[in-house]
Design a protein around this motif. Structure first.
Motif, PDB file in Angstrom:
ATOM      1  N   ALA A   1      35.498 -70.765 -57.819  1.00 39.73           N
ATOM      2  CA  ALA A   1      34.079 -70.439 -57.705  1.00 39.73           C
ATOM      3  C   ALA A   1      33.341 -71.592 -57.051  1.00 39.73           C
ATOM      4  O   ALA A   1      33.786 -72.745 -57.071  1.00 39.73           O
TER       5      ALA A   1
ATOM      6  N   ALA B   1      28.752 -62.296 -66.367  1.00 37.08           N
ATOM      7  CA  ALA B   1      28.876 -61.012 -65.663  1.00 37.08           C
ATOM      8  C   ALA B   1      28.341 -59.851 -66.493  1.00 37.08           C
ATOM      9  O   ALA B   1      27.728 -58.923 -65.958  1.00 37.08           O
TER      10      ALA B   1
ATOM     11  N   TYR C   1      32.431 -61.429 -55.375  1.00 39.39           N
ATOM     12  CA  TYR C   1      33.654 -62.170 -55.020  1.00 39.39           C
ATOM     13  C   TYR C   1      34.109 -61.740 -53.633  1.00 39.39           C
ATOM     14  O   TYR C   1      33.935 -60.588 -53.224  1.00 39.39           O
TER      15      TYR C   1
ATOM     16  N   ILE D   1      38.683 -71.650 -61.978  1.00 42.47           N
ATOM     17  CA  ILE D   1      38.354 -70.958 -63.229  1.00 42.47           C
ATOM     18  C   ILE D   1      39.635 -70.626 -63.994  1.00 42.47           C
ATOM     19  O   ILE D   1      39.741 -70.891 -65.187  1.00 42.47           O
TER      20      ILE D   1
ATOM     21  N   LEU E   1      27.971 -72.105 -59.495  1.00 39.30           N
ATOM     22  CA  LEU E   1      28.051 -70.962 -60.405  1.00 39.30           C
ATOM     23  C   LEU E   1      28.048 -71.467 -61.845  1.00 39.30           C
ATOM     24  O   LEU E   1      28.790 -72.374 -62.204  1.00 39.30           O
TER      25      LEU E   1
ATOM     26  N   ALA F   1      29.385 -70.953 -64.542  1.00 36.13           N
ATOM     27  CA  ALA F   1      30.554 -70.515 -65.311  1.00 36.13           C
ATOM     28  C   ALA F   1      31.736 -71.372 -64.877  1.00 36.13           C
ATOM     29  O   ALA F   1      32.021 -71.482 -63.684  1.00 36.13           O
ATOM     30  N   SER F   2      32.399 -71.985 -65.843  1.00 36.41           N
ATOM     31  CA  SER F   2      33.543 -72.837 -65.527  1.00 36.41           C
ATOM     32  C   SER F   2      34.811 -72.383 -66.231  1.00 36.41           C
ATOM     33  O   SER F   2      35.832 -73.061 -66.174  1.00 36.41           O
TER      34      SER F   2
ATOM     35  N   ASP G   1      29.950 -66.058 -54.574  1.00 38.80           N
ATOM     36  CA  ASP G   1      30.168 -66.768 -55.834  1.00 38.80           C
ATOM     37  C   ASP G   1      31.599 -67.251 -56.031  1.00 38.80           C
ATOM     38  O   ASP G   1      31.819 -68.374 -56.479  1.00 38.80           O
ATOM     39  N   MET G   2      32.581 -66.402 -55.714  1.00 36.96           N
ATOM     40  CA  MET G   2      33.958 -66.735 -56.094  1.00 36.96           C
ATOM     41  C   MET G   2      34.953 -65.936 -55.266  1.00 36.96           C
ATOM     42  O   MET G   2      34.583 -65.028 -54.526  1.00 36.96           O
TER      43      MET G   2
ATOM     44  N   LEU H   1      26.894 -60.804 -59.720  1.00 35.47           N
ATOM     45  CA  LEU H   1      27.947 -61.699 -59.243  1.00 35.47           C
ATOM     46  C   LEU H   1      28.825 -61.001 -58.216  1.00 35.47           C
ATOM     47  O   LEU H   1      29.023 -59.776 -58.269  1.00 35.47           O
TER      48      LEU H   1
ATOM     49  N   ASP I   1      33.073 -68.042 -69.960  1.00 38.57           N
ATOM     50  CA  ASP I   1      31.729 -68.181 -69.382  1.00 38.57           C
ATOM     51  C   ASP I   1      31.459 -67.086 -68.358  1.00 38.57           C
ATOM     52  O   ASP I   1      30.362 -66.512 -68.310  1.00 38.57           O
ATOM     53  N   LEU I   2      32.455 -66.809 -67.535  1.00 36.77           N
ATOM     54  CA  LEU I   2      32.299 -65.823 -66.466  1.00 36.77           C
ATOM     55  C   LEU I   2      32.062 -64.432 -67.036  1.00 36.77           C
ATOM     56  O   LEU I   2      31.183 -63.693 -66.563  1.00 36.77           O
TER      57      LEU I   2
END
Length: 327
Positions: free
Chosen positions: A134, A150, A159, A225, A138, A140-141, A204-205, A157, A145-146
């Motif tokens: 990510a 979401a 991708y 992540i 963002l 979220a780690s 984002d990712m 979010l 968190d993600l």
């Protein structure tokens, strides 16, 4: 006199039968007697091409005849694969295939072949984990968190992937399905643009190859992540898997294998399976592939056929559930 002729005839028949029985296993043993083609239906220089050439060289050394790699990309692997489907089933034209093929069984229904109808599995080669990375901004780690982010902001979010139906796209769709979250898919024409935009923060990712992203992770351009295998990656041992981080049984890898046209003699299939399995089991091969983020896969031809059937079913469920259409 008649009795002697009958006895001689019976003896000749018996000797002929014995000779046939002795020759039967020798058919597989004698193979190959000339050059073998390995068709790679993907672009030159990619992982499939690289590992095909590695296997070809080792097979040539083990079996005493040239194994020649020919790249025939196009139409999402369909063009080169169809060449092999139409080839003589004599063991002299093989297909280097991947999970792109098992995805295409559902994603591309109009193609001129069916994997389990027109081919026979020889052996898997290896698999490589992906990593979900990510942009550092963002919030979220971790997978925990993600998922929280979401679910709090469904559809916000996104991708990136290198295109519809690619392993990177399918890894994302499997994640969405199994985690129960909605992420917007942004397809690119190739991974380069997708990586650039994740690093730049426009997306984002993304799911990408571990070895491709490891330097970007270490330099802080993206944050890791989770990885996508059942066990942690040897290349990123400190990064947890999706499976251990809150999405049980999640697994999405890129794997490679060999197939041959349906009707290829069983003795040839088994001889090739034994040779590939022996190569993949060698310590120096394990070490070399491990540095590249790849893990050898070893199973007999029957087990590989079952693996293919299960993988087709796995991705069919994802494709139908998400209503994914080929571009």
């Amino acid at each position: 006199m008649a009795t002697r002729r009958n006895l001689n005839r019976s003896l000749l028949l018996a000797l002929g039968l014995a000779g046939a029985l002795l020759a039967a296993p020798a058919f597989g043993q004698a193979y190959p007697t000339r050059a073998v083609r390995i068709i790679v239906p993907f672009a030159a220089g990619g992982p499939a091409d690289i590992y095909a050439r590695f296997i070809a060289q080792r097979l040539q050394e083990a079996m005493g005849q040239p194994f020649v790699v020919e790249d025939k990309p196009g139409a999402g692997s369909v063009i080169g694969t169809d060449v092999v489907a139409k080839a003589a089933p004599d063991g002299y034209t093989l297909l280097l295939m991947s999970n792109t093929h098992t995805v295409n069984e559902t994603l591309v229904p109009g193609k001129p072949f069916a994997l389990m109808r027109d081919f026979v599995g020889i052996a898997p080669i290896n698999y490589s984990d992906l990593v979900l990375v990510a942009n550092p901004a963002l919030k979220a780690s971790s997978i925990k968190d993600l998922l929280k982010l979401a679910k709090a902001q469904p559809g916000k979010l996104n991708y990136a992937s290198s295109g519809v139906g690619t392993p990177y796209h399918m890894a994302g769709e499997l994640f969405k399905s199994m985690a129960g979250v909605y992420l917007v898919h942004i397809p690119y024409r190739g991974s380069s643009g997708a990586r650039t935009d994740v690093i730049g923060g426009q997306v984002d990712m993304m799911f990408d190859a571990v070895t491709t992203m490891v330097d970007q992770i270490k330099s802080g351009k993206v944050k890791a992540i989770a990885t996508t295998g059942r066990q942690r990656s040897d290349v990123l041992p400190d990064v947890p898997t999706v499976n251990e981080s809150g999405v049980p049984n999640y697994e999405a890898t890129i794997w490679l294998g060999l197939m041959a046209p349906k009707g290829t003699p069983k003795a040839i299939v088994e001889r090739l399976n034994e040779a590939v399995s022996r190569i993949a089991s060698q310590p120096d091969v394990k070490q070399a592939w491990g540095r590249q983020g790849a893990t050898p896969m070893v199973m007999n031809a029957a087990a590989f056929d079952k693996y293919l059937q299960d993988d087709i079913a796995k991705w069919a469920k994802v494709i139908k559930s998400a209503n994914i259409k080929a571009e």
